[in-house]
Scaffold this motif. Structure first.
Motif, PDB file in Angstrom:
ATOM      1  N   ALA A 146      35.785   3.099  15.997  1.00 54.29           N
ATOM      2  CA  ALA A 146      36.565   2.373  17.005  1.00 54.29           C
ATOM      3  C   ALA A 146      37.794   3.179  17.423  1.00 54.29           C
ATOM      4  CB  ALA A 146      36.975   1.004  16.470  1.00 54.29           C
ATOM      5  N   ALA A 147      38.459   3.818  16.465  1.00 56.25           N
ATOM      6  CA  ALA A 147      39.628   4.637  16.800  1.00 56.25           C
ATOM      7  C   ALA A 147      39.243   5.816  17.684  1.00 56.25           C
ATOM      8  CB  ALA A 147      40.307   5.133  15.523  1.00 56.25           C
ATOM      9  N   TYR A 148      38.131   6.440  17.395  1.00 62.54           N
ATOM     10  CA  TYR A 148      37.676   7.574  18.207  1.00 62.54           C
ATOM     11  C   TYR A 148      37.301   7.112  19.616  1.00 62.54           C
ATOM     12  CZ  TYR A 148      35.279  11.807  19.627  1.00 62.54           C
ATOM     13  OH  TYR A 148      34.892  12.934  20.307  1.00 62.54           O
ATOM     14  N   ALA A 149      36.635   5.981  19.702  1.00 66.66           N
ATOM     15  CA  ALA A 149      36.280   5.430  21.016  1.00 66.66           C
ATOM     16  C   ALA A 149      37.545   5.078  21.798  1.00 66.66           C
ATOM     17  CB  ALA A 149      35.385   4.206  20.858  1.00 66.66           C
ATOM     18  N   TYR A 150      38.505   4.475  21.123  1.00 65.19           N
ATOM     19  CA  TYR A 150      39.784   4.126  21.753  1.00 65.19           C
ATOM     20  C   TYR A 150      40.476   5.379  22.290  1.00 65.19           C
ATOM     21  CZ  TYR A 150      44.684   2.625  21.979  1.00 65.19           C
ATOM     22  OH  TYR A 150      45.971   2.382  22.380  1.00 65.19           O
ATOM     23  N   ALA A 160      46.025   6.294  27.962  1.00 64.06           N
ATOM     24  CA  ALA A 160      47.270   6.569  27.236  1.00 64.06           C
ATOM     25  C   ALA A 160      47.230   5.838  25.898  1.00 64.06           C
ATOM     26  CB  ALA A 160      48.473   6.112  28.055  1.00 64.06           C
ATOM     27  N   PRO A 161      46.513   6.412  24.911  1.00 65.51           N
ATOM     28  CA  PRO A 161      46.361   5.719  23.632  1.00 65.51           C
ATOM     29  C   PRO A 161      47.684   5.542  22.889  1.00 65.51           C
ATOM     30  CG  PRO A 161      45.408   7.919  23.529  1.00 65.51           C
ATOM     31  CD  PRO A 161      45.832   7.698  24.940  1.00 65.51           C
ATOM     32  N   ASN A 162      47.835   4.379  22.290  1.00 68.02           N
ATOM     33  CA  ASN A 162      48.996   4.077  21.468  1.00 68.02           C
ATOM     34  C   ASN A 162      48.794   4.769  20.116  1.00 68.02           C
ATOM     35  OD1 ASN A 162      50.601   2.761  19.451  1.00 68.02           O
ATOM     36  ND2 ASN A 162      50.917   1.060  20.855  1.00 68.02           N
ATOM     37  N   PRO A 163      49.707   5.660  19.714  1.00 67.27           N
ATOM     38  CA  PRO A 163      49.491   6.392  18.460  1.00 67.27           C
ATOM     39  C   PRO A 163      49.477   5.488  17.231  1.00 67.27           C
ATOM     40  CG  PRO A 163      51.694   6.825  19.317  1.00 67.27           C
ATOM     41  CD  PRO A 163      50.960   6.052  20.367  1.00 67.27           C
ATOM     42  N   THR A 204      44.478   2.630  12.752  1.00 63.89           N
ATOM     43  CA  THR A 204      43.054   2.302  12.599  1.00 63.89           C
ATOM     44  C   THR A 204      42.333   3.383  11.808  1.00 63.89           C
ATOM     45  OG1 THR A 204      43.140   1.104  14.690  1.00 63.89           O
ATOM     46  CG2 THR A 204      40.955   1.648  13.853  1.00 63.89           C
ATOM     47  N   ASN A 205      42.668   4.647  12.070  1.00 69.47           N
ATOM     48  CA  ASN A 205      42.070   5.734  11.291  1.00 69.47           C
ATOM     49  C   ASN A 205      42.454   5.649   9.820  1.00 69.47           C
ATOM     50  OD1 ASN A 205      40.339   7.411  12.820  1.00 69.47           O
ATOM     51  ND2 ASN A 205      42.087   8.190  13.954  1.00 69.47           N
ATOM     52  N   LEU A 206      43.708   5.323   9.545  1.00 69.64           N
ATOM     53  CA  LEU A 206      44.153   5.202   8.154  1.00 69.64           C
ATOM     54  C   LEU A 206      43.453   4.041   7.454  1.00 69.64           C
ATOM     55  CD1 LEU A 206      45.955   6.191   5.881  1.00 69.64           C
ATOM     56  CD2 LEU A 206      47.799   4.772   6.813  1.00 69.64           C
ATOM     57  N   ALA A 207      43.327   2.926   8.136  1.00 74.85           N
ATOM     58  CA  ALA A 207      42.603   1.777   7.555  1.00 74.85           C
ATOM     59  C   ALA A 207      41.154   2.154   7.267  1.00 74.85           C
ATOM     60  CB  ALA A 207      42.674   0.585   8.500  1.00 74.85           C
ATOM     61  N   GLY A 208      40.525   2.859   8.204  1.00 73.36           N
ATOM     62  CA  GLY A 208      39.139   3.280   7.996  1.00 73.36           C
ATOM     63  C   GLY A 208      38.992   4.215   6.814  1.00 73.36           C
TER      64      GLY A 208
END
Length: 83
Positions: A18-22, A28-31, A37-41
């Motif tokens: 989901a983070a990669y898709a986002y 303009a992705p929110n860091p 999301t990457n850290l949670a994954g």
């Protein structure tokens, strides 16, 4: 029947995808969303990998988490400097 640790791993995988898709689809992705999301994954996959050990994947998740933490720290510093 699938055990809880495998289900947790699938949830982690979903977070990373989901983070990669986002990142790919957002102009303009929110860091904080992206790296959080990457850290949670990475954390969820690590829980799974501690039970179902796969050392190369476990090392990968360690790097994934470290990069996500770096991104969050960088975003926090930028936010603080903007104030």
């Amino acid at each position: 029947m699938t055990d809880i640790h495998t289900l947790v791993g699938f949830a982690g995988m979903a977070c990373i995808i989901a983070a990669y898709a986002y990142l790919t689809w957002s102009p303009a992705p929110n860091p904080f969303v992206l790296h959080g999301t990457n850290l949670a994954g990475a954390a969820l996959l690590t829980v799974s990998l501690l039970v179902h050990t796969n050392l190369p994947s476990l090392v990968l998740e360690g790097f994934w988490a470290a990069i996500a933490i770096y991104g969050l720290v960088k975003a926090l510093r930028r936010k603080g400097a903007a104030r």
